[in-house]
Every structure is written in structure tokens, then in C-alpha cells.
Design a protein around this motif. Sequence first.
Motif, PDB file in Angstrom:
ATOM      1  N   ASP A 103       0.827  -1.201   0.000  1.00 58.72           N
ATOM      2  CA  ASP A 103       0.000   0.000   0.000  1.00 58.72           C
ATOM      3  C   ASP A 103       0.872   1.266   0.000  1.00 58.72           C
ATOM      4  N   SER A 104       1.955   1.246   0.763  1.00 58.57           N
ATOM      5  CA  SER A 104       2.819   2.430   0.817  1.00 58.57           C
ATOM      6  C   SER A 104       3.593   2.592  -0.494  1.00 58.57           C
ATOM      7  N   TYR A 105       3.896   1.474  -1.138  1.00 58.44           N
ATOM      8  CA  TYR A 105       4.556   1.530  -2.457  1.00 58.44           C
ATOM      9  C   TYR A 105       3.604   2.182  -3.468  1.00 58.44           C
ATOM     10  N   GLU A 106       2.344   1.758  -3.434  1.00 56.19           N
ATOM     11  CA  GLU A 106       1.341   2.351  -4.339  1.00 56.19           C
ATOM     12  C   GLU A 106       1.187   3.847  -4.074  1.00 56.19           C
ATOM     13  N   THR A 107       1.205   4.224  -2.801  1.00 52.82           N
ATOM     14  CA  THR A 107       1.075   5.643  -2.453  1.00 52.82           C
ATOM     15  C   THR A 107       2.264   6.429  -3.004  1.00 52.82           C
ATOM     16  N   THR A 108       3.454   5.842  -2.933  1.00 51.17           N
ATOM     17  CA  THR A 108       4.658   6.490  -3.464  1.00 51.17           C
ATOM     18  C   THR A 108       4.522   6.715  -4.966  1.00 51.17           C
ATOM     19  N   VAL A 109       4.070   5.680  -5.687  1.00 53.87           N
ATOM     20  CA  VAL A 109       3.904   5.799  -7.133  1.00 53.87           C
ATOM     21  C   VAL A 109       2.822   6.845  -7.454  1.00 53.87           C
ATOM     22  N   ALA A 110       1.753   6.856  -6.659  1.00 61.12           N
ATOM     23  CA  ALA A 110       0.677   7.831  -6.881  1.00 61.12           C
ATOM     24  C   ALA A 110       1.172   9.253  -6.610  1.00 61.12           C
ATOM     25  N   LEU A 148       4.203  10.305  -7.084  1.00 61.90           N
ATOM     26  CA  LEU A 148       5.017  10.661  -8.255  1.00 61.90           C
ATOM     27  C   LEU A 148       4.124  11.092  -9.421  1.00 61.90           C
ATOM     28  N   ALA A 149       3.014  10.382  -9.592  1.00 61.34           N
ATOM     29  CA  ALA A 149       2.088  10.731 -10.677  1.00 61.34           C
ATOM     30  C   ALA A 149       1.498  12.113 -10.434  1.00 61.34           C
ATOM     31  N   LEU A 150       1.203  12.411  -9.185  1.00 58.83           N
ATOM     32  CA  LEU A 150       0.651  13.720  -8.840  1.00 58.83           C
ATOM     33  C   LEU A 150       1.670  14.819  -9.146  1.00 58.83           C
ATOM     34  N   LEU A 151       2.916  14.566  -8.796  1.00 57.89           N
ATOM     35  CA  LEU A 151       3.986  15.539  -9.056  1.00 57.89           C
ATOM     36  C   LEU A 151       4.108  15.789 -10.559  1.00 57.89           C
ATOM     37  N   ARG A 152       4.087  14.702 -11.316  1.00 52.91           N
ATOM     38  CA  ARG A 152       4.240  14.801 -12.762  1.00 52.91           C
ATOM     39  C   ARG A 152       3.106  15.623 -13.383  1.00 52.91           C
ATOM     40  N   GLU A 153       1.914  15.430 -12.849  1.00 49.17           N
ATOM     41  CA  GLU A 153       0.734  16.115 -13.365  1.00 49.17           C
ATOM     42  C   GLU A 153       0.773  17.607 -13.019  1.00 49.17           C
ATOM     43  N   ARG A 154       1.344  17.934 -11.855  1.00 46.21           N
ATOM     44  CA  ARG A 154       1.283  19.316 -11.380  1.00 46.21           C
ATOM     45  C   ARG A 154       2.398  20.204 -11.912  1.00 46.21           C
ATOM     46  N   GLU A 155       3.526  19.600 -12.291  1.00 46.92           N
ATOM     47  CA  GLU A 155       4.645  20.432 -12.736  1.00 46.92           C
ATOM     48  C   GLU A 155       4.460  20.794 -14.200  1.00 46.92           C
ATOM     49  N   ALA A 187      -3.481   8.127   3.580  1.00 51.47           N
ATOM     50  CA  ALA A 187      -3.713   8.284   2.136  1.00 51.47           C
ATOM     51  C   ALA A 187      -3.156   9.622   1.652  1.00 51.47           C
ATOM     52  N   LEU A 188      -3.022   9.766   0.333  1.00 45.65           N
ATOM     53  CA  LEU A 188      -2.608  11.049  -0.233  1.00 45.65           C
ATOM     54  C   LEU A 188      -3.678  12.097   0.090  1.00 45.65           C
ATOM     55  N   CYS A 208       3.765  17.799  -3.100  1.00 46.91           N
ATOM     56  CA  CYS A 208       4.618  17.832  -4.291  1.00 46.91           C
ATOM     57  C   CYS A 208       5.991  18.407  -3.947  1.00 46.91           C
ATOM     58  N   ARG A 209       5.980  19.433  -3.097  1.00 41.51           N
ATOM     59  CA  ARG A 209       7.250  20.022  -2.676  1.00 41.51           C
ATOM     60  C   ARG A 209       8.090  18.972  -1.931  1.00 41.51           C
ATOM     61  N   LEU A 210       7.424  18.217  -1.066  1.00 39.64           N
ATOM     62  CA  LEU A 210       8.117  17.172  -0.305  1.00 39.64           C
ATOM     63  C   LEU A 210       8.680  16.091  -1.234  1.00 39.64           C
ATOM     64  N   VAL A 211       7.864  15.636  -2.180  1.00 40.27           N
ATOM     65  CA  VAL A 211       8.311  14.553  -3.069  1.00 40.27           C
ATOM     66  C   VAL A 211       9.488  15.037  -3.916  1.00 40.27           C
ATOM     67  N   ARG A 212       9.368  16.278  -4.402  1.00 40.57           N
ATOM     68  CA  ARG A 212      10.444  16.871  -5.202  1.00 40.57           C
ATOM     69  C   ARG A 212      11.750  16.920  -4.396  1.00 40.57           C
ATOM     70  N   ALA A 213      11.669  17.415  -3.168  1.00 38.80           N
ATOM     71  CA  ALA A 213      12.871  17.522  -2.335  1.00 38.80           C
ATOM     72  C   ALA A 213      13.437  16.134  -2.026  1.00 38.80           C
ATOM     73  N   THR A 214      12.550  15.163  -1.880  1.00 37.96           N
ATOM     74  CA  THR A 214      12.999  13.807  -1.557  1.00 37.96           C
ATOM     75  C   THR A 214      13.681  13.150  -2.758  1.00 37.96           C
ATOM     76  N   ILE A 215      13.164  13.406  -3.948  1.00 39.27           N
ATOM     77  CA  ILE A 215      13.819  12.877  -5.163  1.00 39.27           C
ATOM     78  C   ILE A 215      15.256  13.409  -5.224  1.00 39.27           C
ATOM     79  N   ASP A 216      15.416  14.691  -4.879  1.00 41.48           N
ATOM     80  CA  ASP A 216      16.753  15.295  -4.925  1.00 41.48           C
ATOM     81  C   ASP A 216      17.722  14.662  -3.925  1.00 41.48           C
ATOM     82  N   GLU A 217      17.169  14.004  -2.904  1.00 38.17           N
ATOM     83  CA  GLU A 217      18.023  13.338  -1.911  1.00 38.17           C
ATOM     84  C   GLU A 217      18.444  11.936  -2.335  1.00 38.17           C
ATOM     85  N   LEU A 218      17.790  11.402  -3.336  1.00 35.69           N
ATOM     86  CA  LEU A 218      18.073  10.014  -3.725  1.00 35.69           C
ATOM     87  C   LEU A 218      19.483   9.882  -4.303  1.00 35.69           C
ATOM     88  N   PRO A 219      20.110   8.718  -4.116  1.00 38.19           N
ATOM     89  CA  PRO A 219      21.368   8.450  -4.816  1.00 38.19           C
ATOM     90  C   PRO A 219      21.141   8.604  -6.324  1.00 38.19           C
TER      91      PRO A 219
END
Lengths: 83, 207
Positions: free
Chosen positions: A47-54, A56-63, B129-130, B141-152
Motif C-alpha cells: 500500500d505504501s509503495y502504491e502511495t509512493t507511485v501515486a 510521483l504521478a501527482l507531481l508529474r501532473e502538477r509540474e 492516504a494522499l 509535491c514540494r516534499l516529493v520533489r525535495a525527496t527525489i533530490d536526496e536520492l542516490p
Amino acid sequence: MSERPYITCRELIDFIADWREGTLAPTERFEFERHLAVCPSCVAYLDSYETTVAALALLREREAPPAEVPPALLDAIRKARRG
Amino acid sequence: MPTTPLNPSPAVRCDDARLLERLRGGDDDAFDLLVRVHARALLATARRMLGVESDSQDAVQEAFLSAYRGLSAFDGRASVATWLHRIVVNTCLMRLRAARRKPEHSPLSLLPEYLEDGHQRTDTRPWRALPTQTLERVELCRLVRATIDELPMVHREVILLRDIEGLGTDEAAAMLGISAGALKVRLHRARQALRTLLEPHFVEVLS
Ligand SMILES: [Zn+2]
């Protein structure tokens, strides 16, 4: 009745990508789902893996693309091409 | 839209063909048109991949020049938009790799830990949930973006190519110089690593 051992959490977690894509062989899929039915920790992991992928999809849609390109950049590109 | 349509309408393709012909003939106006039409999308991609504004602009400039020099190698099977997108992604990838970075997490430290019998060392706790509210989503989105930047880097680049820029498995694999199978494994590991770093922000606080 077979007394097959369950696959481990490690195996399940390694299978997640293929399971999501539907590319697991039928036996593996059966074992994947059999493990999930008895392992709340793997249910939470999946479930947390799915949330992570979701997320990412949200980020992609918003940028979205920027409103405009600085005119200086356009000029620089034109100049650079002429060398 | 971060990605470009893979199947442009016939009208767009026709315009592409005419534009390419003019470009190959050394038409200055055609190059101007190419830049004006596509610079916004390319700059958006560069900003998503590099973040730093001056770097992004440099990358866009470099990408247009590479495109111009590579005109003869472009077979016209993809749209001009898709072709340019791949060029700027590749340009940014090279820049990311060349940039000096602060010490990074080791890729292995971000994978789940297991006991000898293959069970998870500590039970995964449920995530919330989201968010559905706009403001919370902006924050996320800001959090996910900053976290991607931390990844190897090995994880960051595969997430950027596949999940942010929307390249297919084969395209991303070719760009990274690995097989499609290796790409899939790497993407799975990268998403797991991102999951690990996001976890503290998502686990329910037990009262
Ligand atoms: Zn398990």
C-alpha cells in the motif's frame, strides 16, 4: 493437500513491480496473493509503495510548463547556432 | 503537460515534415520557429530535472544546438516535440551526472531490511492516504520533489526518466545504457528508496 511454505516477505517485495504490471507467472501470482492474505506488514508495504507511485504521478501532473521563456534565452539560442 | 504526445495528429506531423525540410535547408526562420514553439516545453523539462534556473537555461540552449547538429540523424518517426524532449532529457542527464553532489545515501541503505528467514525486520506500519485538498497537495509535491533530490543518483535518474518525464522502459534503458530488464529492477529499487525516505511523513502517528 500440499503443505508448501509461504514465500518470504523479501520475495514478495521483490515481486511487487511485476505483480503490478501483471507479468508474474500464475504460480508466482498465486503465492504472492497467498502471502498477502496472511501478512499485514506486506499489505502495508504494498500500500505504501502504491502511495509512493501515486505521489510521483501527482507531481508529474502538477509540474506544468513555465508561462514564458526569458527573451534573453531565445536570443542566446539563436546566436549560439550562428556560432 | 510534462510529456509530449507520442502520436501527434496528422496535421502536426505534416507541419513537422515541412519544418524539418526547411531546417535542413538552413532556413533561419525555421530555426526561429522551432525555438519559439518548443522552448517552453524544453525549459519545463530542464527545470524538472535540474532545478537550478541558470543550469536549466544552459541545458535548453545546449539541447537546441545538439538538435540542430543532429538534424540529419533524426528519422522523423517520432514527432519533433518528442525528439526534442529526448534530447533535452539526455542533456540534463549528462549535467546531473557531471555535477558535484553532497554525499548521498547509499542505495542499499534505502531498501527494506530482512531477517535471515526473509521476513521484514520491522513490520511496515500503515500509511495515511494522499491528501485531497489543493494546499496539502502542493505541500506534498514540494516534499516529493525535495525527496527525489536526496536520492542516490542511480535512483534519481531512473525516477526522473520514467516517472517524471514519462519515457518508456526501452527508451529509458537505452538512454542509461542498460537492458530493459535491468531498467525495471532499477526502477523498482528507486521507488522503494523513495518510499523509505517518504515513510516518516506518511506513517500514522499513534497516540
Ligand atoms: Zn510479508
